[in-house]
Design an enzyme around this catalytic site. Structure first.
Site, mmCIF file in Angstrom:
data_model
loop_
_atom_site.group_PDB
_atom_site.id
_atom_site.type_symbol
_atom_site.label_atom_id
_atom_site.label_comp_id
_atom_site.label_asym_id
_atom_site.label_seq_id
_atom_site.Cartn_x
_atom_site.Cartn_y
_atom_site.Cartn_z
ATOM 1 N N HIS A 52 0.857 -1.191 0.000
ATOM 2 C CA HIS A 52 0.000 0.000 0.000
ATOM 3 C C HIS A 52 0.890 1.236 0.000
ATOM 4 O O HIS A 52 2.115 1.137 0.110
ATOM 5 C CB HIS A 52 -0.981 -0.006 1.169
ATOM 6 C CG HIS A 52 -0.367 0.060 2.531
ATOM 7 N ND1 HIS A 52 0.431 -0.941 3.047
ATOM 8 C CD2 HIS A 52 -0.449 1.008 3.519
ATOM 9 C CE1 HIS A 52 0.807 -0.629 4.266
ATOM 10 N NE2 HIS A 52 0.302 0.553 4.576
ATOM 11 N N HIS A 54 1.297 4.006 1.976
ATOM 12 C CA HIS A 54 1.747 4.805 3.110
ATOM 13 C C HIS A 54 3.268 5.006 3.073
ATOM 14 O O HIS A 54 4.016 4.086 2.718
ATOM 15 C CB HIS A 54 1.315 4.158 4.427
ATOM 16 C CG HIS A 54 -0.135 4.365 4.733
ATOM 17 N ND1 HIS A 54 -0.820 3.639 5.687
ATOM 18 C CD2 HIS A 54 -1.042 5.235 4.218
ATOM 19 C CE1 HIS A 54 -2.072 4.046 5.746
ATOM 20 N NE2 HIS A 54 -2.238 5.015 4.854
ATOM 21 N N ASP A 56 5.688 5.018 5.152
ATOM 22 C CA ASP A 56 6.607 4.113 5.861
ATOM 23 C C ASP A 56 6.738 2.768 5.149
ATOM 24 O O ASP A 56 7.508 1.906 5.580
ATOM 25 C CB ASP A 56 6.176 3.920 7.317
ATOM 26 C CG ASP A 56 4.813 3.273 7.473
ATOM 27 O OD1 ASP A 56 3.896 3.607 6.696
ATOM 28 O OD2 ASP A 56 4.641 2.440 8.391
ATOM 29 N N HIS A 57 6.014 2.612 4.036
ATOM 30 C CA HIS A 57 6.141 1.417 3.196
ATOM 31 C C HIS A 57 6.694 1.737 1.807
ATOM 32 O O HIS A 57 7.110 0.825 1.097
ATOM 33 C CB HIS A 57 4.776 0.734 3.040
ATOM 34 C CG HIS A 57 4.225 0.220 4.329
ATOM 35 N ND1 HIS A 57 4.229 -1.116 4.659
ATOM 36 C CD2 HIS A 57 3.686 0.863 5.393
ATOM 37 C CE1 HIS A 57 3.701 -1.274 5.876
ATOM 38 N NE2 HIS A 57 3.363 -0.081 6.322
ATOM 39 N N HIS A 106 -7.489 -1.149 5.704
ATOM 40 C CA HIS A 106 -6.481 -0.228 6.227
ATOM 41 C C HIS A 106 -6.343 0.956 5.274
ATOM 42 O O HIS A 106 -6.353 2.122 5.683
ATOM 43 C CB HIS A 106 -5.161 -0.965 6.397
ATOM 44 C CG HIS A 106 -4.030 -0.110 6.881
ATOM 45 N ND1 HIS A 106 -3.995 0.415 8.148
ATOM 46 C CD2 HIS A 106 -2.880 0.283 6.261
ATOM 47 C CE1 HIS A 106 -2.884 1.119 8.298
ATOM 48 N NE2 HIS A 106 -2.191 1.057 7.163
ATOM 49 N N ASP A 123 -0.088 -4.010 6.244
ATOM 50 C CA ASP A 123 -0.752 -3.576 7.476
ATOM 51 C C ASP A 123 -2.193 -4.072 7.566
ATOM 52 O O ASP A 123 -3.000 -3.494 8.293
ATOM 53 C CB ASP A 123 -0.749 -2.048 7.561
ATOM 54 C CG ASP A 123 0.626 -1.476 7.859
ATOM 55 O OD1 ASP A 123 1.568 -2.269 8.063
ATOM 56 O OD2 ASP A 123 0.763 -0.236 7.872
ATOM 57 N N HIS A 161 5.011 -4.767 10.609
ATOM 58 C CA HIS A 161 5.385 -4.067 11.844
ATOM 59 C C HIS A 161 5.589 -5.067 12.977
ATOM 60 O O HIS A 161 4.934 -6.119 13.030
ATOM 61 C CB HIS A 161 4.305 -3.069 12.259
ATOM 62 C CG HIS A 161 4.191 -1.883 11.359
ATOM 63 N ND1 HIS A 161 4.962 -0.746 11.518
ATOM 64 C CD2 HIS A 161 3.401 -1.645 10.282
ATOM 65 C CE1 HIS A 161 4.648 0.138 10.581
ATOM 66 N NE2 HIS A 161 3.689 -0.388 9.814
#
Length: 249
Positions: A52, A54, A56-57, A106, A123, A161
């Protein structure tokens, strides 16, 4: 296939999948630790897989793709440097065939990848937990988790995570008589004390201990209704209540 962990930020995992078919990087939220890891091993990646959009990915996607001149797979152009939009179905990269699952909730366009009995689920599903609802509805995430729960029990679960200890604390609160949760807490404590990841999990273990996959179980129904008397006891209602409860935990 070998799966390598690259820690990033406070609790992210970037995965490197190594096989005869190539070397793939999954969800590189930062480029620097990936460059360092690859340089130490004199490896060059074949492709990047994104679950996805985001940051942090995906924060390292563009730099890695540009440096190595490799393709980027993901749901749509919310993924930086995307070259190959993919949807649910089979995906062939070099000599390997993956299954792509659409698991929104998510985010509205979240993907998961299954290769060699391993699930890379970003996530959506966490060890003993699930992702927060940022763009999707409770029904969307519930259905996505139900889809993942139908995978073979031996499927290894690689989420993005290191949330397992906190998730297990919540699981023990809402499902206090579950011996699998109690045993899992002890094991994960040992793993983390030794500086090891708590992953991979497995679909079988998640179905036995993850409250978000057990919304049909009487103990979870009772806990949800104690937290919110308006919960009607249906699996979706229990899931919605537990997700709301976890947001406040």
């Amino acid at each position: 296939m070998s799966v390598h962990f690259i820690p990033a930020f406070a609790d992210n995992y970037i995965y490197v999948l190594e096989s005869r078919a190539g070397i793939w990087v999954v969800d590189p939220g930062s480029a620097d630790p990936v460059f360092s890891w690859l340089d130490q091993r004199q490896m060059k990646p074949t492709a990047i897989l994104c679950t996805h959009h985001h940051p942090d990915h995906t924060g390292g996607v563009a730099a890695l793709a540009r440096h190595f001149a490799i393709p980027v797979y993901g749901a749509n152009d919310r993924i930086p440097a995307l070259t190959h939009p993919v949807h649910a179905g089979k995906l062939t990269i070099a000599a390997a065939e993956l299954s792509v699952l659409e698991v929104p909730g998510h985010t509205r366009d979240h993907l998961a990848y299954v290769w060699s009995q391993s699930l890379f689920c970003g996530d959506t599903l966490f060890a003993a937990g699930c992702g927060r609802l940022f763009e999707g509805t409770p029904e969307m995430l519930f259905q996505s988790l139900q889809q993942l729960a139908t995978l073979p029990a031996a499927t290894r679960v690689y989420c993005a995570h290191e949330y397992t200890q906190n998730n297990l604390r919540f699981a023990a609160l809402v499902d206090p008589e579950n011996p699998v949760i109690q045993q899992r807490q002890m094991l994960v404590r040992q793993q983390r004390d030794a500086g090891e990841p708590s992953l991979p999990s497995s679909i079988g273990l998640e179905c036995a201990s993850n409250p978000f996959l057990r919304c049909h179980v009487p103990a979870l129904i009772a806990s949800a209704q104690q937290f919110d008397p308006d919960c009607d006891g249906s699996p979706l209602s229990v899931f919605t209540t537990l997700r709301c409860w976890k947001d406040q935990f």
